[in-house]
Scaffold this active site. Sequence first.
Site, PDB file in Angstrom:
ATOM      1  N   CYS A   1      41.408  63.648  23.286  1.00 39.39           N
ATOM      2  CA  CYS A   1      40.037  64.172  23.415  1.00 39.39           C
ATOM      3  C   CYS A   1      39.461  63.852  24.795  1.00 39.39           C
ATOM      4  O   CYS A   1      39.275  62.688  25.138  1.00 39.39           O
ATOM      5  CB  CYS A   1      39.194  63.552  22.299  1.00 39.39           C
ATOM      6  SG  CYS A   1      37.416  63.732  22.488  1.00 39.39           S
TER       7      CYS A   1
ATOM      8  N   CYS B   1      36.169  61.947  24.791  1.00 39.20           N
ATOM      9  CA  CYS B   1      36.436  60.577  24.339  1.00 39.20           C
ATOM     10  C   CYS B   1      36.928  59.714  25.505  1.00 39.20           C
ATOM     11  O   CYS B   1      36.558  58.539  25.614  1.00 39.20           O
ATOM     12  CB  CYS B   1      37.495  60.566  23.236  1.00 39.20           C
ATOM     13  SG  CYS B   1      37.042  61.464  21.742  1.00 39.20           S
TER      14      CYS B   1
END
Length: 104
Positions: A29, A32
């Site tokens: 991600c 992230c």
Amino acid sequence: MAMSINQSNFNEVINRDIPVVVDFWAAWCGPCKMLGPVIEEIADELEGKAVVGKVNVDENQDIAMKYKVFSIPTVLVFNNGQVIDQFVGFMPKAAIMDKLEKHI
């Protein structure tokens, strides 16, 4: 440093009497990856005032499903096992600290 939270220690960690900030993330991600270093800085700054941890959603899908984490990064704030705040997506450190101040 943010602690690694998984199925075996999750309940013990979130049931503390100080705020627990949990970052739900995954290695693939992009947002992230941007939030990760911010969470680490926050963990260092809030040491002793809050617990800051990370849950890898790929490795801990049961936890993510239980708390309806459908988008990542998602950050949940717990106190005594109850979710008291949350936000989804990348946020700059100052914005996160503003949200956390009311719980600390």
